[in-house]
Write a protein that holds these residues in place. Sequence first.
Motif, PDB file in Angstrom:
ATOM      1  N   GLU A 278       0.837  -1.178   0.000  1.00 27.42           N
ATOM      2  CA  GLU A 278       0.000   0.000   0.000  1.00 27.42           C
ATOM      3  C   GLU A 278       0.882   1.242   0.000  1.00 27.42           C
ATOM      4  O   GLU A 278       2.100   1.157  -0.064  1.00 27.42           O
ATOM      5  CB  GLU A 278      -0.940  -0.026   1.211  1.00 27.42           C
ATOM      6  CG  GLU A 278      -1.879  -1.228   1.199  1.00 27.42           C
ATOM      7  CD  GLU A 278      -2.812  -1.260   2.387  1.00 27.42           C
ATOM      8  OE1 GLU A 278      -2.774  -0.311   3.203  1.00 27.42           O
ATOM      9  OE2 GLU A 278      -3.600  -2.211   2.490  1.00 27.42           O
ATOM     10  N   LYS A 279       0.268   2.385   0.107  1.00 24.92           N
ATOM     11  CA  LYS A 279       1.018   3.634   0.142  1.00 24.92           C
ATOM     12  C   LYS A 279       1.772   3.755   1.465  1.00 24.92           C
ATOM     13  O   LYS A 279       1.469   3.043   2.430  1.00 24.92           O
ATOM     14  CB  LYS A 279       0.069   4.812  -0.034  1.00 24.92           C
ATOM     15  CG  LYS A 279      -0.965   4.925   1.081  1.00 24.92           C
ATOM     16  CD  LYS A 279      -1.931   6.067   0.807  1.00 24.92           C
ATOM     17  CE  LYS A 279      -2.967   6.158   1.950  1.00 24.92           C
ATOM     18  NZ  LYS A 279      -3.918   7.269   1.718  1.00 24.92           N
ATOM     19  N   PRO A 280       2.759   4.659   1.541  1.00 23.58           N
ATOM     20  CA  PRO A 280       3.458   4.876   2.811  1.00 23.58           C
ATOM     21  C   PRO A 280       2.479   5.232   3.924  1.00 23.58           C
ATOM     22  O   PRO A 280       1.450   5.870   3.689  1.00 23.58           O
ATOM     23  CB  PRO A 280       4.388   6.048   2.493  1.00 23.58           C
ATOM     24  CG  PRO A 280       4.633   5.955   1.024  1.00 23.58           C
ATOM     25  CD  PRO A 280       3.329   5.469   0.444  1.00 23.58           C
ATOM     26  N   GLY A 281       2.815   4.811   5.136  1.00 20.95           N
ATOM     27  CA  GLY A 281       1.969   5.128   6.279  1.00 20.95           C
ATOM     28  C   GLY A 281       1.519   3.875   7.014  1.00 20.95           C
ATOM     29  O   GLY A 281       2.009   2.779   6.776  1.00 20.95           O
ATOM     30  N   ILE A 282       0.576   4.047   7.923  1.00 21.51           N
ATOM     31  CA  ILE A 282       0.047   2.940   8.714  1.00 21.51           C
ATOM     32  C   ILE A 282      -0.881   2.092   7.845  1.00 21.51           C
ATOM     33  O   ILE A 282      -1.734   2.602   7.129  1.00 21.51           O
ATOM     34  CB  ILE A 282      -0.731   3.472   9.939  1.00 21.51           C
ATOM     35  CG1 ILE A 282       0.176   4.386  10.788  1.00 21.51           C
ATOM     36  CG2 ILE A 282      -1.261   2.314  10.775  1.00 21.51           C
ATOM     37  CD1 ILE A 282       1.376   3.709  11.367  1.00 21.51           C
ATOM     38  N   MET A 283      -0.724   0.784   7.918  1.00 19.35           N
ATOM     39  CA  MET A 283      -1.458  -0.146   7.056  1.00 19.35           C
ATOM     40  C   MET A 283      -2.602  -0.784   7.845  1.00 19.35           C
ATOM     41  O   MET A 283      -2.439  -1.791   8.537  1.00 19.35           O
ATOM     42  CB  MET A 283      -0.491  -1.217   6.543  1.00 19.35           C
ATOM     43  CG  MET A 283      -1.007  -2.052   5.407  1.00 19.35           C
ATOM     44  SD  MET A 283       0.356  -3.084   4.770  1.00 19.35           S
ATOM     45  CE  MET A 283      -0.492  -3.943   3.451  1.00 19.35           C
ATOM     46  N   ASN A 284      -3.813  -0.198   7.758  1.00 15.15           N
ATOM     47  CA  ASN A 284      -4.945  -0.659   8.557  1.00 15.15           C
ATOM     48  C   ASN A 284      -5.403  -2.062   8.179  1.00 15.15           C
ATOM     49  O   ASN A 284      -5.967  -2.781   9.011  1.00 15.15           O
ATOM     50  CB  ASN A 284      -6.111   0.325   8.404  1.00 15.15           C
ATOM     51  CG  ASN A 284      -5.814   1.667   9.045  1.00 15.15           C
ATOM     52  OD1 ASN A 284      -5.336   1.722  10.182  1.00 15.15           O
ATOM     53  ND2 ASN A 284      -6.072   2.748   8.342  1.00 15.15           N
ATOM     54  N   SER A 285      -5.175  -2.469   6.941  1.00 20.02           N
ATOM     55  CA  SER A 285      -5.613  -3.798   6.520  1.00 20.02           C
ATOM     56  C   SER A 285      -4.867  -4.911   7.245  1.00 20.02           C
ATOM     57  O   SER A 285      -5.284  -6.074   7.206  1.00 20.02           O
ATOM     58  CB  SER A 285      -5.430  -3.963   5.009  1.00 20.02           C
ATOM     59  OG  SER A 285      -4.066  -3.833   4.639  1.00 20.02           O
ATOM     60  N   ALA A 286      -3.778  -4.575   7.940  1.00 19.52           N
ATOM     61  CA  ALA A 286      -3.034  -5.584   8.706  1.00 19.52           C
ATOM     62  C   ALA A 286      -3.872  -6.174   9.830  1.00 19.52           C
ATOM     63  O   ALA A 286      -3.537  -7.237  10.369  1.00 19.52           O
ATOM     64  CB  ALA A 286      -1.759  -4.961   9.275  1.00 19.52           C
ATOM     65  N   LEU A 287      -4.977  -5.504  10.185  1.00 22.52           N
ATOM     66  CA  LEU A 287      -5.856  -6.000  11.241  1.00 22.52           C
ATOM     67  C   LEU A 287      -6.894  -6.983  10.706  1.00 22.52           C
ATOM     68  O   LEU A 287      -7.702  -7.506  11.477  1.00 22.52           O
ATOM     69  CB  LEU A 287      -6.573  -4.824  11.921  1.00 22.52           C
ATOM     70  CG  LEU A 287      -5.670  -3.783  12.578  1.00 22.52           C
ATOM     71  CD1 LEU A 287      -6.506  -2.663  13.179  1.00 22.52           C
ATOM     72  CD2 LEU A 287      -4.795  -4.429  13.647  1.00 22.52           C
ATOM     73  N   GLU A 288      -6.873  -7.253   9.416  1.00 21.82           N
ATOM     74  CA  GLU A 288      -7.901  -8.112   8.815  1.00 21.82           C
ATOM     75  C   GLU A 288      -7.323  -9.374   8.182  1.00 21.82           C
ATOM     76  O   GLU A 288      -7.978 -10.027   7.366  1.00 21.82           O
ATOM     77  CB  GLU A 288      -8.682  -7.313   7.766  1.00 21.82           C
ATOM     78  CG  GLU A 288      -9.392  -6.101   8.359  1.00 21.82           C
ATOM     79  CD  GLU A 288     -10.182  -5.326   7.326  1.00 21.82           C
ATOM     80  OE1 GLU A 288     -10.028  -5.618   6.120  1.00 21.82           O
ATOM     81  OE2 GLU A 288     -10.956  -4.440   7.726  1.00 21.82           O
ATOM     82  N   ARG A 289      -6.116  -9.743   8.556  1.00 24.51           N
ATOM     83  CA  ARG A 289      -5.504 -10.939   7.976  1.00 24.51           C
ATOM     84  C   ARG A 289      -6.271 -12.207   8.357  1.00 24.51           C
ATOM     85  O   ARG A 289      -6.225 -13.206   7.636  1.00 24.51           O
ATOM     86  CB  ARG A 289      -4.047 -11.063   8.442  1.00 24.51           C
ATOM     87  CG  ARG A 289      -3.167  -9.857   8.142  1.00 24.51           C
ATOM     88  CD  ARG A 289      -3.067  -9.601   6.662  1.00 24.51           C
ATOM     89  NE  ARG A 289      -2.133  -8.515   6.386  1.00 24.51           N
ATOM     90  CZ  ARG A 289      -2.357  -7.544   5.514  1.00 24.51           C
ATOM     91  NH1 ARG A 289      -3.484  -7.541   4.806  1.00 24.51           N
ATOM     92  NH2 ARG A 289      -1.469  -6.592   5.317  1.00 24.51           N
ATOM     93  N   TYR A 290      -6.977 -12.177   9.486  1.00 20.58           N
ATOM     94  CA  TYR A 290      -7.727 -13.354   9.936  1.00 20.58           C
ATOM     95  C   TYR A 290      -8.777 -13.785   8.909  1.00 20.58           C
ATOM     96  O   TYR A 290      -9.205 -14.946   8.887  1.00 20.58           O
ATOM     97  CB  TYR A 290      -8.406 -13.057  11.273  1.00 20.58           C
ATOM     98  CG  TYR A 290      -9.529 -12.045  11.187  1.00 20.58           C
ATOM     99  CD1 TYR A 290     -10.846 -12.446  10.981  1.00 20.58           C
ATOM    100  CD2 TYR A 290      -9.273 -10.683  11.287  1.00 20.58           C
ATOM    101  CE1 TYR A 290     -11.879 -11.530  10.880  1.00 20.58           C
ATOM    102  CE2 TYR A 290     -10.282  -9.748  11.184  1.00 20.58           C
ATOM    103  CZ  TYR A 290     -11.580 -10.171  10.983  1.00 20.58           C
ATOM    104  OH  TYR A 290     -12.588  -9.246  10.877  1.00 20.58           O
ATOM    105  N   LYS A 291      -9.171 -12.872   8.048  1.00 20.11           N
ATOM    106  CA  LYS A 291     -10.192 -13.187   7.052  1.00 20.11           C
ATOM    107  C   LYS A 291      -9.713 -14.203   6.021  1.00 20.11           C
ATOM    108  O   LYS A 291     -10.524 -14.787   5.294  1.00 20.11           O
ATOM    109  CB  LYS A 291     -10.661 -11.910   6.355  1.00 20.11           C
ATOM    110  CG  LYS A 291     -11.398 -10.944   7.281  1.00 20.11           C
ATOM    111  CD  LYS A 291     -11.845  -9.697   6.539  1.00 20.11           C
ATOM    112  CE  LYS A 291     -12.611  -8.755   7.457  1.00 20.11           C
ATOM    113  NZ  LYS A 291     -13.048  -7.519   6.744  1.00 20.11           N
ATOM    114  N   THR A 292      -8.397 -14.395   5.945  1.00 23.04           N
ATOM    115  CA  THR A 292      -7.845 -15.371   4.999  1.00 23.04           C
ATOM    116  C   THR A 292      -7.798 -16.779   5.587  1.00 23.04           C
ATOM    117  O   THR A 292      -7.435 -17.728   4.884  1.00 23.04           O
ATOM    118  CB  THR A 292      -6.427 -14.965   4.575  1.00 23.04           C
ATOM    119  OG1 THR A 292      -5.538 -15.038   5.709  1.00 23.04           O
ATOM    120  CG2 THR A 292      -6.401 -13.541   4.025  1.00 23.04           C
TER     121      THR A 292
END
Length: 321
Positions: A278-292
């Motif tokens: 993703e773009k530079p910065g905090i990656m909020n999608s890292a909290l949704e890995r459980y969906k895989t």
Amino acid sequence: MNSVLHAYLEQVQPVTAPLALISQIQRSGGSMLSQLFDGHPEVHAHPYELKVGYPKKYIWPEIRLKGSPKQWFEILFEDIVVEHLHFGYKKMSKYKDSFLFAFLPFVQRTIFLNYLDSVGTKTQRSVFNAYMTSYFGAWINNQNRLGQKKIVTAFTPRLAMTEKNIECFFNTYPEGRLISIVRDPKNWFPSATRHQLNKYGDIRHALDQWVENAKSMVKNKRTYGDRVCILTFEDLIRRTESTMHYLAGFLNIGFDSILLTPTFNRIPIKPNTSFKVEKPGIMNSALERYKTLSQEEIAIITEMTDAVYNQVLDVAVSIDD
């Protein structure tokens, strides 16, 4: 050249501040936290994984004081600086962007030896002060090299998982700080297995490592008390500003807005992720890995980790919005 080098060496500032070590199992946010400290005016932030460990990076190095400064430098020297000097700094090989890293190993060696020549009795701490002085002194284009620094920050995965390592760390830095980040295992496992399939591909073997890491966190906190801070990865992502305000107080530094953006040498940098960049910065999608995860995988993770995860959460910092 000799006169230029001599003039430069006279301007090198000693680095004697204590070390705040960031350490826990990989894929838990250590790289991101170290990048959040980058650029803070009161911090010397080591820009990569700290690899002074010997014989491996996750083993705190034993400095035999009966040895010689040249031997100590060989033990502590981080070979990765040579690669970064030639090819630029980038956190992951898949990234196209790289950053200029002007670092002169021969200057580092000179600074290291000169520093130790200037002190009387050699101690474990003076050797590490010499190393930190030489590292930040030899990093020529470091935009944050000057100024009054209160702390050095550095990330080394797994070092905090071993009792002897942490005992040696606090013997060297009695006023040092240990920061460990615990990540929900349901989010950690997909990231870990994607990052290193050979190491984390077997779910039960991977979770055994996560559990070992979690137990070490609890033990470190109970043993060293206020010198240890345990954060949750989720707070670091969701409540970045509140978390960094807390850490600024924990390290006795002033809060600065630069603490809210991951950077290298004050330049925004992309996340260190196994998933889509993703773009530079905090990656909020890292909290949704459980969906895989499959339902079977979720059941195994719950069975193997729930009890110790709750123990860690009991001693972790509670961050309010």
